[in-house]
Structure formats: C-alpha cells, structure tokens
Design a protein around this motif. Sequence first.
Motif, mmCIF file in Angstrom:
data_model
loop_
_atom_site.group_PDB
_atom_site.id
_atom_site.type_symbol
_atom_site.label_atom_id
_atom_site.label_comp_id
_atom_site.label_asym_id
_atom_site.label_seq_id
_atom_site.Cartn_x
_atom_site.Cartn_y
_atom_site.Cartn_z
ATOM 1 N N CYS A 102 0.820 -1.212 0.000
ATOM 2 C CA CYS A 102 0.000 0.000 0.000
ATOM 3 C C CYS A 102 0.854 1.262 0.000
ATOM 4 N N CYS A 103 2.145 1.122 0.320
ATOM 5 C CA CYS A 103 3.033 2.279 0.363
ATOM 6 C C CYS A 103 3.433 2.759 -1.029
ATOM 7 N N ILE A 104 3.177 1.954 -2.063
ATOM 8 C CA ILE A 104 3.548 2.358 -3.416
ATOM 9 C C ILE A 104 2.392 2.210 -4.392
ATOM 10 N N HIS A 125 -0.593 9.340 7.424
ATOM 11 C CA HIS A 125 -0.413 7.880 7.384
ATOM 12 C C HIS A 125 1.069 7.463 7.473
ATOM 13 N N PRO A 126 1.706 7.697 8.639
ATOM 14 C CA PRO A 126 3.141 7.432 8.772
ATOM 15 C C PRO A 126 3.480 5.946 8.709
ATOM 16 N N ILE A 174 -0.439 -0.019 8.198
ATOM 17 C CA ILE A 174 0.881 0.429 8.627
ATOM 18 C C ILE A 174 0.786 1.283 9.891
ATOM 19 N N TYR A 175 -0.017 2.328 9.830
ATOM 20 C CA TYR A 175 -0.314 3.118 11.030
ATOM 21 C C TYR A 175 -1.514 2.445 11.696
ATOM 22 N N THR A 176 -1.208 1.429 12.472
ATOM 23 C CA THR A 176 -2.193 0.461 12.955
ATOM 24 C C THR A 176 -3.106 1.043 14.031
ATOM 25 N N GLU A 235 -7.937 5.138 2.725
ATOM 26 C CA GLU A 235 -6.900 4.157 2.998
ATOM 27 C C GLU A 235 -5.529 4.815 3.145
ATOM 28 N N HIS A 236 -4.586 3.998 3.615
ATOM 29 C CA HIS A 236 -3.181 4.405 3.676
ATOM 30 C C HIS A 236 -2.746 4.939 2.311
#
Length: 246
Positions: free
Chosen positions: A6-8, A157-158, A183-185, A212-213
């Motif tokens: 989800c980070c990319i 969303h760190p 990720i940022y749970t 979303e993230h």
Amino acid sequence: MTMQSCCITGFEWSGTPTGKVGKLGKLDTYIAGDNPDAAILIVHDALGWTFPNGRLLADHFAKEANATVYFPDFFFGEVIEPSIIIEGKLDTFDFKGFLERQGRDVREPEIFAAAKELRQKYKKVGAVGYCYGGWAVFRLGAKEHSPPLVDCISTGHPSLLTTKDIDEVAVPVQVLSPEFDPIYTPELKAHTLATLPTLGIEFDYHYYPGVEHGAFVRGDDRKPGERKAMANAKNSVVSWFNLFLH
C-alpha cells in the motif's frame, strides 16, 4: 511497523508543478515559494521526490502557507518506476532491498542535516512527511534536539513509526489518520492518542473515515470521498503551518 504494497500504490494527480529544481546541501531538491523567513521541509514517501503529487503539494504549501518549500531527494537518485503504481506491478518491487538501501538508520543523518541547514537560513521551519516520511518528521521533532530542529511537524499515514518516536516528540505535532491503514495500525493510533496529551505540546489529530493508507498524497481525485479527504487533509496541513510559522 514496516512498509507494505500500500506504500507504493495510488494515482497520479492532474496538474503541472510550477517550482524549480535546486539543491539543499548536496541533495537535489524541488523548491517552491520564496519566503525568506519561513521554510517547510517535505520528507517524501516511498515514491520519492520526482512523483508529481508531492511536487503539487509543495506548490500548494508554498502559496497557501506562505513559505519556501523544500522537497529533497532523500533516496539519492533511486526512483520507483511509475508503471509499478499505474499498472499495479507490485510483484516487481523488492521491498526488502529497498529498506536495506533506504532504511531509517541509513537516511536519518541526511534528513537531520537538511533540517539543520534550513534552521540556519530561516526564522521558522516546519516539516511534513507522508508514509515513509512519517517516522522522519517525528525524529526531527524529538526531544534530543536542543535547540529544536523544527518548530512543528505534520504527518499523514506514517510508516516505520515506533511508539518510542511518539513518546519522544517535543514540538507541536499534527497527525492525519485514515480509517484503513495496515501500517499506522489501530495500536499505534491508540498509543498516539494516549501519549500526546501527556507531553505538554500542542497536537492536532484528524481522522478520515472511508479512506486508505496513502490517500493524502496518492489518493484517487476522481473519487468524491477521496478527493474531499485529500483536500481537507491539505487544508489542515496549511492551517497548521500558518499557525506555527507566522
């Protein structure tokens, strides 16, 4: 918490960045705005300093928060191919190798150095980081720095954030939190909300249901709900910087 696909993932926004490319120290840097007194450092997400969305945000911050905005290349030339995002080729991306090359311990010194350079040039300095940049702005605002490297921080969303990072922040902090974020749970969100009121600093926490993230820098502006969340998040960051940089 580490990083995931989800980070990319996400969308490229329409629009053409209007800033210039220059240097911040030894780093290639996208620069927007020309305020001699106030600066904003953006620590990019995993898509790096060339991703148009980040540059468009820099333009908005420069104009609306009346600051000189610096968006440096903290990955030293490594760029994730746009096709990975646009065509969904996530299986071609080596997250393990990426984090070995661009992990916290590797890049923290350069991020600190960039903030120190801005601190020498400007009366006020803020920092904002999305996804990958989220851990970094907390570290920039950590209590170990005396005097502080920055006057305030904001994060959306760190990623790679720890409870220790949250515990040790010592400057005003803003958090933009999407509902769905592996990720940022929920645990990190709960720790944030339990800890920040105990630190004696101003804080601002925004929760965005239904997104979303990655939404605040890579959201789909064709979707009404995401477009509204992106606009609201951008406006919140602008207001935060206007409060502490002027």
